[in-house]
Design a protein around this motif. Structure first.
Motif, PDB file in Angstrom:
ATOM      1  N   LEU A 238      49.799  -9.416 -24.270  1.00  0.00           N
ATOM      2  CA  LEU A 238      48.529  -9.667 -24.956  1.00  0.00           C
ATOM      3  C   LEU A 238      48.256  -8.543 -25.948  1.00  0.00           C
ATOM      4  O   LEU A 238      48.226  -7.377 -25.580  1.00  0.00           O
ATOM      5  CB  LEU A 238      47.400  -9.744 -23.915  1.00  0.00           C
ATOM      6  CG  LEU A 238      45.975  -9.878 -24.439  1.00  0.00           C
ATOM      7  CD1 LEU A 238      45.815 -11.096 -25.330  1.00  0.00           C
ATOM      8  CD2 LEU A 238      44.991  -9.948 -23.264  1.00  0.00           C
ATOM      9  N   LYS A 239      48.085  -8.906 -27.218  1.00  0.00           N
ATOM     10  CA  LYS A 239      47.808  -7.899 -28.248  1.00  0.00           C
ATOM     11  C   LYS A 239      46.347  -8.027 -28.695  1.00  0.00           C
ATOM     12  O   LYS A 239      45.966  -9.043 -29.280  1.00  0.00           O
ATOM     13  CB  LYS A 239      48.742  -8.095 -29.460  1.00  0.00           C
ATOM     14  CG  LYS A 239      50.217  -7.865 -29.127  1.00  0.00           C
ATOM     15  CD  LYS A 239      50.531  -6.391 -28.875  1.00  0.00           C
ATOM     16  CE  LYS A 239      51.948  -6.174 -28.376  1.00  0.00           C
ATOM     17  NZ  LYS A 239      52.115  -6.307 -26.930  1.00  0.00           N
ATOM     18  N   LEU A 240      45.569  -7.018 -28.383  1.00  0.00           N
ATOM     19  CA  LEU A 240      44.163  -7.006 -28.786  1.00  0.00           C
ATOM     20  C   LEU A 240      44.046  -6.459 -30.210  1.00  0.00           C
ATOM     21  O   LEU A 240      44.797  -5.553 -30.585  1.00  0.00           O
ATOM     22  CB  LEU A 240      43.354  -6.136 -27.820  1.00  0.00           C
ATOM     23  CG  LEU A 240      43.414  -6.562 -26.343  1.00  0.00           C
ATOM     24  CD1 LEU A 240      42.658  -5.565 -25.476  1.00  0.00           C
ATOM     25  CD2 LEU A 240      42.862  -7.967 -26.141  1.00  0.00           C
ATOM     26  N   ASP A 241      43.108  -6.990 -30.979  1.00  0.00           N
ATOM     27  CA  ASP A 241      42.941  -6.482 -32.351  1.00  0.00           C
ATOM     28  C   ASP A 241      41.927  -5.339 -32.368  1.00  0.00           C
ATOM     29  O   ASP A 241      41.323  -5.000 -31.342  1.00  0.00           O
ATOM     30  CB  ASP A 241      42.573  -7.607 -33.324  1.00  0.00           C
ATOM     31  CG  ASP A 241      41.264  -8.302 -32.981  1.00  0.00           C
ATOM     32  OD1 ASP A 241      40.336  -7.618 -32.478  1.00  0.00           O
ATOM     33  OD2 ASP A 241      41.142  -9.524 -33.211  1.00  0.00           O
ATOM     34  N   ALA A 242      41.749  -4.741 -33.536  1.00  0.00           N
ATOM     35  CA  ALA A 242      40.876  -3.559 -33.661  1.00  0.00           C
ATOM     36  C   ALA A 242      39.440  -3.883 -33.255  1.00  0.00           C
ATOM     37  O   ALA A 242      38.755  -3.057 -32.636  1.00  0.00           O
ATOM     38  CB  ALA A 242      40.913  -3.046 -35.095  1.00  0.00           C
ATOM     39  N   ASP A 243      38.989  -5.090 -33.550  1.00  0.00           N
ATOM     40  CA  ASP A 243      37.626  -5.487 -33.182  1.00  0.00           C
ATOM     41  C   ASP A 243      37.482  -5.597 -31.663  1.00  0.00           C
ATOM     42  O   ASP A 243      36.494  -5.142 -31.084  1.00  0.00           O
ATOM     43  CB  ASP A 243      37.283  -6.825 -33.862  1.00  0.00           C
ATOM     44  CG  ASP A 243      35.856  -7.257 -33.560  1.00  0.00           C
ATOM     45  OD1 ASP A 243      34.946  -6.430 -33.776  1.00  0.00           O
ATOM     46  OD2 ASP A 243      35.648  -8.391 -33.086  1.00  0.00           O
ATOM     47  N   ASP A 244      38.490  -6.183 -31.016  1.00  0.00           N
ATOM     48  CA  ASP A 244      38.480  -6.269 -29.549  1.00  0.00           C
ATOM     49  C   ASP A 244      38.390  -4.870 -28.944  1.00  0.00           C
ATOM     50  O   ASP A 244      37.590  -4.616 -28.033  1.00  0.00           O
ATOM     51  CB  ASP A 244      39.775  -6.916 -29.025  1.00  0.00           C
ATOM     52  CG  ASP A 244      40.023  -8.314 -29.537  1.00  0.00           C
ATOM     53  OD1 ASP A 244      39.039  -9.026 -29.819  1.00  0.00           O
ATOM     54  OD2 ASP A 244      41.211  -8.707 -29.650  1.00  0.00           O
ATOM     55  N   MET A 245      39.244  -3.965 -29.436  1.00  0.00           N
ATOM     56  CA  MET A 245      39.299  -2.603 -28.897  1.00  0.00           C
ATOM     57  C   MET A 245      37.969  -1.878 -29.113  1.00  0.00           C
ATOM     58  O   MET A 245      37.502  -1.135 -28.238  1.00  0.00           O
ATOM     59  CB  MET A 245      40.454  -1.816 -29.527  1.00  0.00           C
ATOM     60  CG  MET A 245      41.839  -2.344 -29.171  1.00  0.00           C
ATOM     61  SD  MET A 245      42.253  -2.257 -27.391  1.00  0.00           S
ATOM     62  CE  MET A 245      42.705  -0.509 -27.238  1.00  0.00           C
ATOM     63  N   ALA A 246      37.345  -2.124 -30.254  1.00  0.00           N
ATOM     64  CA  ALA A 246      36.050  -1.490 -30.549  1.00  0.00           C
ATOM     65  C   ALA A 246      34.959  -2.014 -29.609  1.00  0.00           C
ATOM     66  O   ALA A 246      34.115  -1.241 -29.120  1.00  0.00           O
ATOM     67  CB  ALA A 246      35.659  -1.740 -32.001  1.00  0.00           C
ATOM     68  N   GLN A 247      34.989  -3.318 -29.336  1.00  0.00           N
ATOM     69  CA  GLN A 247      33.999  -3.897 -28.408  1.00  0.00           C
ATOM     70  C   GLN A 247      34.167  -3.321 -27.002  1.00  0.00           C
ATOM     71  O   GLN A 247      33.180  -3.040 -26.311  1.00  0.00           O
ATOM     72  CB  GLN A 247      34.152  -5.415 -28.362  1.00  0.00           C
ATOM     73  CG  GLN A 247      33.640  -6.142 -29.586  1.00  0.00           C
ATOM     74  CD  GLN A 247      33.687  -7.641 -29.378  1.00  0.00           C
ATOM     75  OE1 GLN A 247      33.059  -8.173 -28.472  1.00  0.00           O
ATOM     76  NE2 GLN A 247      34.441  -8.329 -30.216  1.00  0.00           N
ATOM     77  N   ILE A 248      35.411  -3.143 -26.589  1.00  0.00           N
ATOM     78  CA  ILE A 248      35.658  -2.586 -25.250  1.00  0.00           C
ATOM     79  C   ILE A 248      35.268  -1.110 -25.212  1.00  0.00           C
ATOM     80  O   ILE A 248      34.684  -0.633 -24.227  1.00  0.00           O
ATOM     81  CB  ILE A 248      37.126  -2.798 -24.807  1.00  0.00           C
ATOM     82  CG1 ILE A 248      37.442  -4.296 -24.750  1.00  0.00           C
ATOM     83  CG2 ILE A 248      37.375  -2.156 -23.439  1.00  0.00           C
ATOM     84  CD1 ILE A 248      38.909  -4.631 -24.554  1.00  0.00           C
ATOM     85  N   ALA A 249      35.546  -0.399 -26.302  1.00  0.00           N
ATOM     86  CA  ALA A 249      35.158   1.025 -26.378  1.00  0.00           C
ATOM     87  C   ALA A 249      33.651   1.183 -26.154  1.00  0.00           C
ATOM     88  O   ALA A 249      33.197   2.153 -25.535  1.00  0.00           O
ATOM     89  CB  ALA A 249      35.560   1.612 -27.725  1.00  0.00           C
ATOM     90  N   ALA A 250      32.884   0.197 -26.608  1.00  0.00           N
ATOM     91  CA  ALA A 250      31.418   0.266 -26.495  1.00  0.00           C
ATOM     92  C   ALA A 250      30.912  -0.003 -25.068  1.00  0.00           C
ATOM     93  O   ALA A 250      29.723   0.167 -24.782  1.00  0.00           O
ATOM     94  CB  ALA A 250      30.785  -0.721 -27.467  1.00  0.00           C
ATOM     95  N   LEU A 251      31.804  -0.388 -24.173  1.00  0.00           N
ATOM     96  CA  LEU A 251      31.391  -0.660 -22.780  1.00  0.00           C
ATOM     97  C   LEU A 251      31.297   0.612 -21.931  1.00  0.00           C
ATOM     98  O   LEU A 251      30.839   0.567 -20.788  1.00  0.00           O
ATOM     99  CB  LEU A 251      32.366  -1.635 -22.112  1.00  0.00           C
ATOM    100  CG  LEU A 251      32.436  -3.048 -22.693  1.00  0.00           C
ATOM    101  CD1 LEU A 251      33.530  -3.858 -22.008  1.00  0.00           C
ATOM    102  CD2 LEU A 251      31.090  -3.756 -22.573  1.00  0.00           C
TER     103      LEU A 251
END
Length: 268
Positions: A238-251
């Motif tokens: 599974l390859k997450l994109d930069a937006d996915d990673m940013a949303q998770i970073a905010a958790l």
């Protein structure tokens, strides 16, 4: 840097037939790294599952952890020999100090020297630490030498991202192993992860594991269900994109699940 497998199966809280069945399924669906510990009380069952699996020992990466009762110089190596007997192997691939346990009466230099001795004796191919903060990691490196510590296994999840510590470890060339990546299952109900999972036709668990893998961490999730073991393994693709990673970073919310009194350091 010592390389360690990026994806393994954990055995925390699994004992008896449960851990044997979990490992049989894990090895069957493709896992080749297994994480256990003296305090889990399941090393003999892990050894049995490996022996009965038909998978060659040379294809496996087995990690165990020394418990605090065995940190004294006179106890550490004998305790690891007992672990090897239970695991039915002459050598493990990685041995960790389980907790820094600052108050248990054995100073860090003593147990780190004993751990280095275990490696020199050929009882373990690599050595490492678990649940160490920056200060104690620096002290451990000072005892055994730069490049000797293969990993620091720490609690990490979307809710506890430990950025100061992980940045330090990366700088030092020490691999990060993430445990409790699913935060005792709490991530499975997370709406942000659920949305990202829907977008990728994945599961929330796969998203959390893929997040950790993309940050360069090794993961060791456990499960008693074959379908979950197989499903978790798909996180590797599974390859997450930069937006996915940013949303998770905010958790991030400093959501620590494990911090036993007397064993834990002062967290960074």
């Amino acid at each position: 840097m010592n390389t360690i497998p990026s994806f393994g199966v954990g055995t925390f809280r699994l004992t008896g037939q449960t851990v044997i069945d979990s490992l049989r399924n894990a090895l069957d669906v493709g896992y080749r790294a297994i994480d256990t510990a003296q305090i889990y009380g399941n090393e003999a069952e892990v050894g049995q599952a490996i022996a009965e699996s038909g998978v060659k020992r040379s294809e496996l990466f087995v990690t165990t952890k020394i418990w605090t009762d065995n940190y004294a110089r006179a106890k550490l190596v004998p305790s690891l020999r007992e672990s090897l007997a239970k695991l039915r192997t002459d050598q493990v691939d990685l041995t960790l100090i389980h907790w820094p346990a600052p108050g248990n009466g054995v100073a860090l230099p003593e147990y780190m020297e004993a751990l280095a001795e275990a490696k020199a004796l050929g009882l373990t191919r690599r050595i490492g630490i678990s649940n160490f903060n920056i200060e104690l990691t620096e002290q451990a490196v000072a005892v055994v030498g730069k490049g000797e510590i293969a990993t620091n296994q720490i609690e990490l999840s979307p809710y506890l991202q430990n950025r100061t510590l992980t940045a330090f470890l990366e700088e030092q060339g020490i691999a990060v192993t993430s445990y409790m990546t699913l935060a005792y299952g709490k991530v499975l109900q997370d709406p942000v992860l659920a949305r990202i999972a829907d977008k990728h036709r994945a599961t929330a668990a796969q998203v959390a594991l893929a997040w950790a893998l993309q940050l360069g961490y090794a993961v060791i999730p456990s499960s008693t269900r074959r379908e979950n073991l197989a499903s978790n393994l798909l996180a590797r693709d599974l390859k997450l994109d930069a937006d996915d990673m940013a949303q998770i970073a905010a958790l991030e919310r400093n959501g620590r699940e494990v911090s036993p009194a007397g064993l834990s350091p002062a967290w960074d």
